[in-house]
Write an enzyme that holds these catalytic residues in place. Structure first.
Site, short mmCIF file in Angstrom:
data_model
loop_
_atom_site.label_atom_id
_atom_site.label_comp_id
_atom_site.label_asym_id
_atom_site.label_seq_id
_atom_site.Cartn_x
_atom_site.Cartn_y
_atom_site.Cartn_z
CG HIS A 53 -38.06 57.76 -16.91
ND1 HIS A 53 -36.96 56.98 -17.16
CD2 HIS A 53 -37.83 58.39 -15.74
CE1 HIS A 53 -36.10 57.12 -16.16
NE2 HIS A 53 -36.59 57.97 -15.29
CG ASP A 59 -41.03 58.31 -8.81
OD1 ASP A 59 -40.26 58.54 -9.75
OD2 ASP A 59 -40.66 57.66 -7.78
CB CYS A 64 -36.57 47.11 -18.64
SG CYS A 64 -37.09 48.83 -18.60
P1 5GP Z 1 -34.40 58.01 -12.88
O1 5GP Z 1 -33.42 58.19 -11.77
O2 5GP Z 1 -34.08 56.81 -13.74
O3 5GP Z 1 -34.64 59.25 -13.69
O4 5GP Z 1 -35.79 57.75 -12.18
C1 5GP Z 1 -36.36 56.52 -11.95
C2 5GP Z 1 -37.58 56.77 -11.10
O5 5GP Z 1 -38.37 55.60 -11.13
C3 5GP Z 1 -37.27 57.05 -9.62
O6 5GP Z 1 -37.80 58.31 -9.26
C4 5GP Z 1 -37.95 55.89 -8.87
O7 5GP Z 1 -38.55 56.30 -7.68
C5 5GP Z 1 -38.96 55.40 -9.88
N1 5GP Z 1 -39.25 53.99 -9.79
C6 5GP Z 1 -38.36 52.96 -9.72
N2 5GP Z 1 -38.99 51.77 -9.66
C7 5GP Z 1 -40.33 52.06 -9.70
C8 5GP Z 1 -41.50 51.23 -9.67
O8 5GP Z 1 -41.45 50.01 -9.59
N3 5GP Z 1 -42.69 51.89 -9.73
C9 5GP Z 1 -42.79 53.25 -9.82
N4 5GP Z 1 -44.02 53.79 -9.86
N5 5GP Z 1 -41.71 54.04 -9.85
C10 5GP Z 1 -40.50 53.47 -9.79
ZN ZN Z 2 -37.80 49.15 -20.72
#
Ligand code: 5GP
Ligand code: ZN
Length: 112
Positions: A99, A29, A3
Site C-alpha cells: 500500500h 487511514d 489480512c
Molecule cells: P504501514 O505501517 O503498514 O505502512 O501502515 C498501515 C496503516 O494502516 C497505518 O497507518 C494504520 O493506521 C492503517 N490501518 C490499520 N488498520 C486499518 C483499518 O482497519 N482501517 C484503516 N482505514 N486503516 C488501517
Molecule cells: Zn492482504
C-alpha cells in the site's frame, strides 16, 4: 486470509472509500497523521515489494496517475504531499499488504 487490507477490499471490514477501480482501492487511514492521509491499496494480496510479479509491477505503474487524481480530489495537488511505502520491519510496515500512504494538508517534517 488473515489480512486487514484484504478484509477491507472484500468489504468484511468497513472503510471510508475515496476511489476504487479494478486494481486499486483508496481509503482514509484510520489513524491519520495529517489532515489528508490516504492509503492506496493494491487489490491483490502481495506483502512486499520484492514479491511483486512482472504483471503486478505493470499494474502498479498506474499508481502515480491514481495518486495525482486522489491528491487533486483531496485539494492537495498544489500544496504538495508525501507518498510513503513502508516495506519490512525496519520501515515499520504494520500491514503486510502492499500500500501507498498519501499524506498532506500540512507542512510535513523530515522523513526519518
Ligand atoms: P504501514 O505501517 O503498514 O505502512 O501502515 C498501515 C496503516 O494502516 C497505518 O497507518 C494504520 O493506521 C492503517 N490501518 C490499520 N488498520 C486499518 C483499518 O482497519 N482501517 C484503516 N482505514 N486503516 C488501517
Ligand atoms: Zn492482504
Amino acid at each position: 486470509m488473515d489480512c486487514v487490507f484484504c478484509k477491507i477490499i472484500e468489504g468484511e471490514i468497513p472503510s471510508e472509500k475515496v476511489y476504487e477501480d479494478e486494481d486499486f482501492l483508496v481509503i482514509k487511514d484510520i489513524r491519520p497523521v495529517a489532515p489528508v492521509h490516504l492509503l492506496v491499496l493494491y487489490k491483490k494480496h502481495v506483502g512486499k515489494i520484492h514479491q511483486l510479479s512482472e504483471e503486478d509491477r505493470k499494474k502498479l505503474s498506474k499508481v502515480f496517475e491514481l495518486i495525482a487524481k486522489v491528491a487533486e480530489k483531496s485539494g492537495i495537488l498544489e500544496s504538495g504531499y508525501r507518498v510513503v511505502v513502508n516495506n519490512g520491519p525496519d520501515a515499520g510496515q504494520e500491514v503486510d499488504h502492499i500500500h501507498f500512504h498519501v499524506i498532506g494538508g500540512k507542512k510535513l517534517g523530515k522523513i526519518a
